[in-house]
Design a protein around this motif. Structure first.
Motif, PDB file in Angstrom:
ATOM      1  N   THR A 137       0.799  -1.190   0.000  1.00  0.00           N
ATOM      2  CA  THR A 137       0.000   0.000   0.000  1.00  0.00           C
ATOM      3  C   THR A 137       0.822   1.226   0.000  1.00  0.00           C
ATOM      4  OG1 THR A 137      -1.147  -1.183   1.585  1.00  0.00           O
ATOM      5  CG2 THR A 137      -1.831   0.996   1.245  1.00  0.00           C
TER       6      THR A 137
ATOM      7  N   LEU B  36      -1.181   9.679   5.290  1.00  0.00           N
ATOM      8  CA  LEU B  36      -0.808   8.279   5.110  1.00  0.00           C
ATOM      9  C   LEU B  36       0.620   7.996   5.565  1.00  0.00           C
ATOM     10  CD1 LEU B  36      -2.482   7.706   1.646  1.00  0.00           C
ATOM     11  CD2 LEU B  36      -3.197   6.729   3.833  1.00  0.00           C
TER      12      LEU B  36
ATOM     13  N   HIS C 281      -9.666   7.734   0.981  1.00  0.00           N
ATOM     14  CA  HIS C 281      -9.827   6.823  -0.146  1.00  0.00           C
ATOM     15  C   HIS C 281     -11.277   6.700  -0.644  1.00  0.00           C
ATOM     16  CE1 HIS C 281      -5.804   5.605   1.089  1.00  0.00           C
ATOM     17  NE2 HIS C 281      -5.693   5.017  -0.081  1.00  0.00           N
TER      18      HIS C 281
ATOM     19  N   THR D   2      -4.178  -3.666   5.302  1.00  0.00           N
ATOM     20  CA  THR D   2      -3.276  -2.920   6.176  1.00  0.00           C
ATOM     21  C   THR D   2      -3.270  -3.499   7.584  1.00  0.00           C
ATOM     22  OG1 THR D   2      -5.061  -1.322   6.627  1.00  0.00           O
ATOM     23  CG2 THR D   2      -3.484  -0.752   4.900  1.00  0.00           C
TER      24      THR D   2
ATOM     25  N   LYS E  22      -8.578  -1.830   4.484  1.00  0.00           N
ATOM     26  CA  LYS E  22      -8.472  -1.996   5.942  1.00  0.00           C
ATOM     27  C   LYS E  22      -7.973  -3.397   6.287  1.00  0.00           C
ATOM     28  CE  LYS E  22     -12.071   1.209   7.559  1.00  0.00           C
ATOM     29  NZ  LYS E  22     -13.388   1.294   8.245  1.00  0.00           N
TER      30      LYS E  22
ATOM     31  N   LEU F  84      -7.876   5.965   6.412  1.00  0.00           N
ATOM     32  CA  LEU F  84      -8.229   5.306   5.154  1.00  0.00           C
ATOM     33  C   LEU F  84      -9.616   5.739   4.685  1.00  0.00           C
ATOM     34  CD1 LEU F  84      -6.925   1.674   5.846  1.00  0.00           C
ATOM     35  CD2 LEU F  84      -5.778   3.540   4.629  1.00  0.00           C
TER      36      LEU F  84
ATOM     37  N   VAL G 292     -12.077   0.914   0.396  1.00  0.00           N
ATOM     38  CA  VAL G 292     -11.727   1.043   1.816  1.00  0.00           C
ATOM     39  C   VAL G 292     -11.787  -0.277   2.583  1.00  0.00           C
ATOM     40  CG1 VAL G 292     -12.454   2.030   4.020  1.00  0.00           C
ATOM     41  CG2 VAL G 292     -12.259   3.487   2.009  1.00  0.00           C
TER      42      VAL G 292
END
Length: 289
Positions: free
Chosen positions: A24, A134, A153, A165, A162, A149, A158
């Protein structure tokens, strides 16, 4: 928002440093989605567009890479350019980040600016502010990370972002950067993760899409006596593909590349305590043209 093993995202484009552990934060690939055309399928009826879930998954993967790369700003792949009916920006000249005098934003989403203008200036302002968010230390706290996020985004990516990440910021990854397993900072130390935009330029602009490059320098490490991971600086460029969603610019996908990197100066390196004091004493900015 560019560093070694500390990248935690699973995935091999833009995260706000190392081995691109995050797909990411600084991934190398840019996803371009081509919508199905309206051609005839041979029986006289127009072909029904097929939904390509794979494209969405790839786009999310690219965004996840960028977030990790920003967090550890090391090196990443080059950014892609927007396809379709986009055009080269006339602002990418000698002074692309010159002030316009126009008020940049009308509001904010939490601590992140929002309400950007539906034009090139607004897209550049959004890209710079999103890069800062970020690449911030808040990305290492799950609750704060999820909020960032959501604020930066396209809602379509999203949920998957999520999940990705969450796996990237594992307990092992957090301890590898010097934090505790729950993401908290050890007593007596100050965790530093900042991305500082130096300039922006638009490489493609459509009515509801824009591709913006943000040239950044970043700080990451642990400040304080006894730190084994001193704060270091890096230079990188984040490419954000933006989409106009519900009245604001949002990131659809992003990537990161190393540099341009200037020659190091002759400044004396500050002590750990001086760095910690500076981080705690100096706040950030809202970035805009």
């Amino acid at each position: 928002m560019s560093q070694g093993d500390e990248r935690g995202y699973g995935g091999s484009e833009p995260g706000g440093r190392g081995e691109d552990a995050y797909s990411t934060l600084g991934g190398t690939r840019q996803t371009r989605t081509r919508l199905p055309g309206g051609g005839d399928d041979g029986d006289g009826h127009g072909r029904r567009p097929t939904r390509n879930s794979r494209s969405l998954i790839m786009a999310v993967g690219v965004v996840v890479l960028l977030i990790a790369a920003i967090a550890f700003a090391n090196q990443g792949g080059g950014g892609g350019s927007d396809g379709g009916s986009s055009k080269k920006s006339d602002a990418a000249g000698a002074g692309p980040t010159a002030a316009t005098g126009t008020k940049p934003v009308e509001g904010k989403n939490g601590t992140i600016a929002s309400g950007f203008a539906h034009d090139e200036q607004g897209a550049q302002s959004a890209a710079a502010n999103y890069a800062v968010a970020l690449g911030s230390a808040d990305m290492f706290d799950k609750t704060k990370r999820d909020g960032i996020l959501e604020a930066t985004h396209d809602p379509a990516v999203v949920a998957a972002l999520k999940a990705d990440t969450g796996k990237a910021y594992s307990a092992g990854f957090l301890t590898n950067v010097g934090l505790n397993e729950d993401g908290s900072t050890p007593s007596g130390l100050t965790f530093v993760s900042r991305t500082i935009p130096v300039g922006t330029r638009t490489t493609a602009q459509g009515e509801d899409t824009a591709t913006v490059e943000v040239w950044c320098t970043g700080l990451v490490g642990m400040a304080g006596q006894g730190s084994t991971k001193p704060v270091s600086a890096s230079w990188f460029t984040i490419t954000e593909k933006l989409k106009w969603v519900a009245g604001d610019w949002k990131i659809e996908s992003s990537s990161q590349a190393e540099g341009p990197t200037p020659v190091n100066g002759d400044n004396r390196a500050s002590t750990a305590d001086e760095i910690a004091g500076a981080v705690e004493g100096y706040g950030g900015f809202t970035y805009a043209r």
